[in-house]
Design a protein around this motif. Structure first.
Motif, PDB file in Angstrom:
ATOM      1  N   HIS A 184       0.835  -1.208   0.000  1.00 25.48           N
ATOM      2  CA  HIS A 184       0.000   0.000   0.000  1.00 25.48           C
ATOM      3  C   HIS A 184       0.867   1.256   0.000  1.00 25.48           C
ATOM      4  N   ILE A 185       1.979   1.181   0.708  1.00 25.34           N
ATOM      5  CA  ILE A 185       2.883   2.335   0.736  1.00 25.34           C
ATOM      6  C   ILE A 185       3.479   2.579  -0.650  1.00 25.34           C
ATOM      7  N   ILE A 189       3.017   6.083  -2.524  1.00 25.70           N
ATOM      8  CA  ILE A 189       4.130   6.933  -2.966  1.00 25.70           C
ATOM      9  C   ILE A 189       3.957   7.303  -4.437  1.00 25.70           C
ATOM     10  N   GLU A 190       3.551   6.329  -5.251  1.00 26.28           N
ATOM     11  CA  GLU A 190       3.346   6.599  -6.677  1.00 26.28           C
ATOM     12  C   GLU A 190       2.251   7.643  -6.891  1.00 26.28           C
ATOM     13  N   GLU A 191       1.180   7.559  -6.108  1.00 26.40           N
ATOM     14  CA  GLU A 191       0.107   8.547  -6.223  1.00 26.40           C
ATOM     15  C   GLU A 191       0.589   9.933  -5.786  1.00 26.40           C
ATOM     16  N   LEU A 192       1.362   9.992  -4.727  1.00 25.91           N
ATOM     17  CA  LEU A 192       1.871  11.281  -4.236  1.00 25.91           C
ATOM     18  C   LEU A 192       2.875  11.880  -5.212  1.00 25.91           C
ATOM     19  N   GLU A 193       3.647  11.029  -5.896  1.00 30.28           N
ATOM     20  CA  GLU A 193       4.578  11.541  -6.905  1.00 30.28           C
ATOM     21  C   GLU A 193       3.820  12.092  -8.106  1.00 30.28           C
ATOM     22  N   ARG A 194       2.704  11.456  -8.452  1.00 35.67           N
ATOM     23  CA  ARG A 194       1.872  11.999  -9.534  1.00 35.67           C
ATOM     24  C   ARG A 194       1.331  13.371  -9.152  1.00 35.67           C
ATOM     25  N   GLY A 207      -3.222   9.064  -2.443  1.00 28.77           N
ATOM     26  CA  GLY A 207      -1.980   8.676  -1.767  1.00 28.77           C
ATOM     27  C   GLY A 207      -2.145   8.680  -0.261  1.00 28.77           C
ATOM     28  N   ARG A 208      -2.834   9.680   0.238  1.00 26.82           N
ATOM     29  CA  ARG A 208      -3.051   9.760   1.697  1.00 26.82           C
ATOM     30  C   ARG A 208      -3.894   8.589   2.176  1.00 26.82           C
ATOM     31  N   GLU A 209      -4.935   8.228   1.420  1.00 24.48           N
ATOM     32  CA  GLU A 209      -5.793   7.100   1.800  1.00 24.48           C
ATOM     33  C   GLU A 209      -5.003   5.785   1.806  1.00 24.48           C
ATOM     34  N   ALA A 214      -2.246   1.535   4.925  1.00 20.20           N
ATOM     35  CA  ALA A 214      -0.988   0.911   5.337  1.00 20.20           C
ATOM     36  C   ALA A 214      -0.798   1.031   6.845  1.00 20.20           C
ATOM     37  N   GLU A 215      -1.168   2.187   7.395  1.00 20.35           N
ATOM     38  CA  GLU A 215      -1.053   2.370   8.851  1.00 20.35           C
ATOM     39  C   GLU A 215      -1.986   1.417   9.599  1.00 20.35           C
ATOM     40  N   GLU A 216      -3.202   1.268   9.095  1.00 23.49           N
ATOM     41  CA  GLU A 216      -4.165   0.367   9.730  1.00 23.49           C
ATOM     42  C   GLU A 216      -3.665  -1.078   9.699  1.00 23.49           C
ATOM     43  N   ILE A 217      -3.132  -1.498   8.558  1.00 23.47           N
ATOM     44  CA  ILE A 217      -2.601  -2.850   8.428  1.00 23.47           C
ATOM     45  C   ILE A 217      -1.402  -3.041   9.341  1.00 23.47           C
ATOM     46  N   SER A 218      -0.552  -2.034   9.421  1.00 24.42           N
ATOM     47  CA  SER A 218       0.626  -2.094  10.294  1.00 24.42           C
ATOM     48  C   SER A 218       0.218  -2.228  11.757  1.00 24.42           C
ATOM     49  N   GLN A 219      -0.835  -1.521  12.144  1.00 20.35           N
ATOM     50  CA  GLN A 219      -1.326  -1.617  13.523  1.00 20.35           C
ATOM     51  C   GLN A 219      -1.906  -3.000  13.801  1.00 20.35           C
ATOM     52  N   ASN A 220      -2.528  -3.595  12.792  1.00 19.54           N
ATOM     53  CA  ASN A 220      -3.019  -4.974  12.947  1.00 19.54           C
ATOM     54  C   ASN A 220      -1.856  -5.925  13.208  1.00 19.54           C
ATOM     55  N   ALA A 221      -0.781  -5.727  12.472  1.00 20.87           N
ATOM     56  CA  ALA A 221       0.419  -6.556  12.679  1.00 20.87           C
ATOM     57  C   ALA A 221       0.972  -6.347  14.088  1.00 20.87           C
TER      58      ALA A 221
END
Length: 229
Positions: A184-185, A189-194, A207-209, A214-221
């Protein structure tokens, strides 16, 4: 049941005791005795036992076989005990190695990757806030693109760490979440570069979404890791 047990005598019984025991039991089990315990099969066993034990030479041979059988039985028990002990120590050693491997994976893979993901994600809101002062300010956009370059650097570092060791089966779910988060990151990043190239806020929002996912998935981990510690 050995012959001594069949005749209900001790292994050091005398020849007279053997004969007395045999006669007593034959009277009890003989089919013609009219006794309630009459048993033809039992008589066959009594005859076989008496035939061997009443002959001194045959008895010696039989006693030797019994001793060999006893020794073998003891050896088998000792071997079984040895195998059981070895099996226990092997399993315990393997368990300790597994625990060590699992702890090492958490320390050397999970935690560094989790921290790198946070270093990528958390500065985004601040970067967007700074850039919002003037989207067309070249200096501010340069700071933003430098942040994205650093994100790619941190991302590559995280991916290398994540693939540096095989993940323990116990932590397969945690590893999967880390992979999903990094993917997701990458997309974020690709969306933010666009956005940095087109100034189209649609890409900024997307990109923010993706970073939020990614943050939500990371917190699940992180939660899964805490539950297994």
């Amino acid at each position: 049941m050995n012959y001594y047990e069949i005749l209900q005598i001790k292994s050091n019984a005398s020849s007279i005791e053997i004969k007395q025991a045999y006669r007593k039991l034959v009277k009890e089990f003989h089919p013609d005795s009219q006794h309630k315990n009459a048993n033809h099969d039992r008589i066959i066993k009594l005859n076989a036992a008496y035939e061997v034990l009443s002959d001194e030479k045959n008895r010696q041979i039989y006693d030797q076989k019994l001793r060999q059988k006893l020794v073998k039985s003891v050896e088998n028990r000792q071997n079984n005990t040895h195998h059981a002990t070895s099996y226990y120590h092997h399993n315990r050693k393997q368990q300790k190695e597994d625990e060590s491997s699992q702890f090492r994976w958490l320390k050397e893979v999970y935690l560094p990757v989790f921290n790198l993901i946070n270093k990528i994600i958390y500065p985004l809101d601040y970067q967007i806030e700074e850039l919002s002062a003037d989207l067309f300010d070249d200096r501010l956009m340069l700071v933003f693109t430098n942040y994205l370059d650093n994100c790619r650097y941190q991302l590559e570092k995280a991916r290398n760490i994540l693939t540096s060791q095989p993940n323990p089966s116990l932590y397969a779910g945690i590893a999967a979440n880390l992979y999903y988060g990094l993917n997701h990151i990458i997309d974020g990043i690709e969306e933010l570069e666009r956005f940095s190239q087109t100034y189209d806020e649609y890409y900024l929002h997307t990109g923010r979404e993706l970073f939020n996912l990614a943050e939500e998935i990371s917190q699940n981990a992180s939660q899964m890791a805490q539950n297994r510690m």
